[in-house]
Motif scaffolding. Sequence first.
Motif, PDB file in Angstrom:
ATOM      1  N   THR A  18       0.836  -1.198   0.000  1.00 46.74           N
ATOM      2  CA  THR A  18       0.000   0.000   0.000  1.00 46.74           C
ATOM      3  C   THR A  18       0.871   1.249   0.000  1.00 46.74           C
ATOM      4  O   THR A  18       1.975   1.249   0.539  1.00 46.74           O
ATOM      5  N   HIS A  19       0.383   2.293  -0.612  1.00 43.11           N
ATOM      6  CA  HIS A  19       1.101   3.553  -0.813  1.00 43.11           C
ATOM      7  C   HIS A  19       2.309   3.391  -1.725  1.00 43.11           C
ATOM      8  O   HIS A  19       3.063   4.318  -1.922  1.00 43.11           O
ATOM      9  N   GLY A  20       2.512   2.210  -2.269  1.00 44.65           N
ATOM     10  CA  GLY A  20       3.612   2.002  -3.213  1.00 44.65           C
ATOM     11  C   GLY A  20       4.959   1.938  -2.548  1.00 44.65           C
ATOM     12  O   GLY A  20       5.087   1.677  -1.362  1.00 44.65           O
ATOM     13  N   LEU A  21       5.949   2.179  -3.341  1.00 47.05           N
ATOM     14  CA  LEU A  21       7.334   2.107  -2.890  1.00 47.05           C
ATOM     15  C   LEU A  21       7.761   3.437  -2.268  1.00 47.05           C
ATOM     16  O   LEU A  21       7.053   4.431  -2.390  1.00 47.05           O
ATOM     17  N   PRO A  22       8.933   3.496  -1.633  1.00 49.25           N
ATOM     18  CA  PRO A  22       9.393   4.758  -1.033  1.00 49.25           C
ATOM     19  C   PRO A  22       9.906   5.714  -2.120  1.00 49.25           C
ATOM     20  O   PRO A  22      11.106   5.895  -2.320  1.00 49.25           O
ATOM     21  N   TRP A  23       8.961   6.307  -2.850  1.00 55.04           N
ATOM     22  CA  TRP A  23       9.284   7.120  -4.030  1.00 55.04           C
ATOM     23  C   TRP A  23      10.338   8.183  -3.734  1.00 55.04           C
ATOM     24  O   TRP A  23      11.304   8.314  -4.466  1.00 55.04           O
ATOM     25  N   ARG A  24      10.144   8.941  -2.693  1.00 57.10           N
ATOM     26  CA  ARG A  24      11.055  10.060  -2.399  1.00 57.10           C
ATOM     27  C   ARG A  24      12.466   9.607  -2.029  1.00 57.10           C
ATOM     28  O   ARG A  24      13.425  10.326  -2.259  1.00 57.10           O
ATOM     29  N   ALA A  25      12.590   8.435  -1.461  1.00 57.56           N
ATOM     30  CA  ALA A  25      13.912   7.946  -1.068  1.00 57.56           C
ATOM     31  C   ALA A  25      14.823   7.732  -2.275  1.00 57.56           C
ATOM     32  O   ALA A  25      16.043   7.724  -2.128  1.00 57.56           O
ATOM     33  N   PHE A  26      14.222   7.578  -3.445  1.00 53.25           N
ATOM     34  CA  PHE A  26      15.006   7.310  -4.652  1.00 53.25           C
ATOM     35  C   PHE A  26      14.849   8.410  -5.687  1.00 53.25           C
ATOM     36  O   PHE A  26      15.036   8.193  -6.885  1.00 53.25           O
ATOM     37  N   LEU A  27      14.557   9.610  -5.226  1.00 57.68           N
ATOM     38  CA  LEU A  27      14.385  10.762  -6.089  1.00 57.68           C
ATOM     39  C   LEU A  27      15.731  11.221  -6.637  1.00 57.68           C
ATOM     40  O   LEU A  27      16.698  11.368  -5.888  1.00 57.68           O
ATOM     41  N   GLU A  28      15.766  11.415  -7.936  1.00 58.24           N
ATOM     42  CA  GLU A  28      16.941  11.985  -8.594  1.00 58.24           C
ATOM     43  C   GLU A  28      16.488  13.233  -9.331  1.00 58.24           C
ATOM     44  O   GLU A  28      15.308  13.540  -9.365  1.00 58.24           O
ATOM     45  N   ASP A  29      17.409  13.934  -9.947  1.00 59.10           N
ATOM     46  CA  ASP A  29      17.093  15.207 -10.600  1.00 59.10           C
ATOM     47  C   ASP A  29      15.921  15.132 -11.563  1.00 59.10           C
ATOM     48  O   ASP A  29      15.064  15.996 -11.574  1.00 59.10           O
ATOM     49  N   ASP A  30      15.882  14.107 -12.373  1.00 58.02           N
ATOM     50  CA  ASP A  30      14.875  14.043 -13.424  1.00 58.02           C
ATOM     51  C   ASP A  30      13.795  12.998 -13.178  1.00 58.02           C
ATOM     52  O   ASP A  30      13.025  12.668 -14.070  1.00 58.02           O
ATOM     53  N   GLY A  31      13.722  12.444 -11.999  1.00 50.74           N
ATOM     54  CA  GLY A  31      12.698  11.448 -11.723  1.00 50.74           C
ATOM     55  C   GLY A  31      13.077  10.537 -10.577  1.00 50.74           C
ATOM     56  O   GLY A  31      13.885  10.887  -9.723  1.00 50.74           O
ATOM     57  N   GLU A  50       0.014  -0.675  -4.866  1.00 51.09           N
ATOM     58  CA  GLU A  50      -0.852   0.485  -5.032  1.00 51.09           C
ATOM     59  C   GLU A  50       0.013   1.644  -5.521  1.00 51.09           C
ATOM     60  O   GLU A  50       1.043   1.959  -4.924  1.00 51.09           O
ATOM     61  N   LEU A  51      -0.403   2.266  -6.592  1.00 50.16           N
ATOM     62  CA  LEU A  51       0.310   3.425  -7.136  1.00 50.16           C
ATOM     63  C   LEU A  51      -0.248   4.688  -6.492  1.00 50.16           C
ATOM     64  O   LEU A  51      -1.376   5.081  -6.766  1.00 50.16           O
ATOM     65  N   MET A  52       0.542   5.297  -5.645  1.00 46.36           N
ATOM     66  CA  MET A  52       0.117   6.521  -4.969  1.00 46.36           C
ATOM     67  C   MET A  52       1.182   7.599  -5.081  1.00 46.36           C
ATOM     68  O   MET A  52       1.580   8.215  -4.102  1.00 46.36           O
ATOM     69  N   LEU A  53       1.617   7.827  -6.270  1.00 48.39           N
ATOM     70  CA  LEU A  53       2.627   8.858  -6.492  1.00 48.39           C
ATOM     71  C   LEU A  53       2.126  10.255  -6.144  1.00 48.39           C
ATOM     72  O   LEU A  53       2.886  11.096  -5.690  1.00 48.39           O
ATOM     73  N   THR A  54       0.857  10.494  -6.355  1.00 47.85           N
ATOM     74  CA  THR A  54       0.301  11.829  -6.151  1.00 47.85           C
ATOM     75  C   THR A  54       0.500  12.321  -4.725  1.00 47.85           C
ATOM     76  O   THR A  54       0.973  13.434  -4.512  1.00 47.85           O
ATOM     77  N   ILE A  55       0.163  11.528  -3.741  1.00 47.24           N
ATOM     78  CA  ILE A  55       0.274  11.971  -2.357  1.00 47.24           C
ATOM     79  C   ILE A  55       1.736  12.117  -1.944  1.00 47.24           C
ATOM     80  O   ILE A  55       2.088  12.990  -1.169  1.00 47.24           O
ATOM     81  N   GLN A  56       2.602  11.291  -2.482  1.00 44.04           N
ATOM     82  CA  GLN A  56       3.996  11.350  -2.074  1.00 44.04           C
ATOM     83  C   GLN A  56       4.825  12.372  -2.853  1.00 44.04           C
ATOM     84  O   GLN A  56       5.783  12.915  -2.332  1.00 44.04           O
ATOM     85  N   MET A  57       4.439  12.640  -4.088  1.00 43.64           N
ATOM     86  CA  MET A  57       5.227  13.539  -4.916  1.00 43.64           C
ATOM     87  C   MET A  57       4.516  14.853  -5.226  1.00 43.64           C
ATOM     88  O   MET A  57       5.097  15.750  -5.825  1.00 43.64           O
ATOM     89  N   GLY A  58       3.260  14.974  -4.816  1.00 42.84           N
ATOM     90  CA  GLY A  58       2.471  16.155  -5.141  1.00 42.84           C
ATOM     91  C   GLY A  58       3.051  17.469  -4.644  1.00 42.84           C
ATOM     92  O   GLY A  58       2.847  18.510  -5.270  1.00 42.84           O
ATOM     93  N   ALA A  59       3.775  17.452  -3.551  1.00 40.74           N
ATOM     94  CA  ALA A  59       4.365  18.685  -3.034  1.00 40.74           C
ATOM     95  C   ALA A  59       5.593  19.106  -3.838  1.00 40.74           C
ATOM     96  O   ALA A  59       5.995  20.271  -3.779  1.00 40.74           O
TER      97      ALA A  59
END
Length: 132
Positions: A18-31, A50-59
Amino acid sequence: KVLIRWMERYPDITVVITHGLPWRAFLEDDGIRFPKEIWEIFEFPKCHMELMLTIQMGALWEYPWKEAESTIQECVNRIGSHRLMWGSDWPMVGRYCTYKQAVDQYRVHCQFLTDTEREDILGKTAASVMGL
């Protein structure tokens, strides 16, 4: 590794990250760039995400979150749309977008998705997991 051991022990149980993977932990310049080890949990066919990029990357990114599209496509390619499901985290995601924008990320944007992949992500996978 803990989840892998658990899925080895209980191979017949359906798992949803749920909430997907730790998107922000692997943030690089272009994605977002995940290391190859992240994908090992999805070698188990009953593991869904579950794909929840919006809540984690929306800011960080603006609608329609074009920066996320390569990551979404990688998830489809590596996991399969039949094991991916959209999630909004409504009403919390309202800080960054409307509910319509959150679903339109997959319904309207992400032009690389086929109609079948969109159907899977936007409800068919969830219905299958719930036995509907």
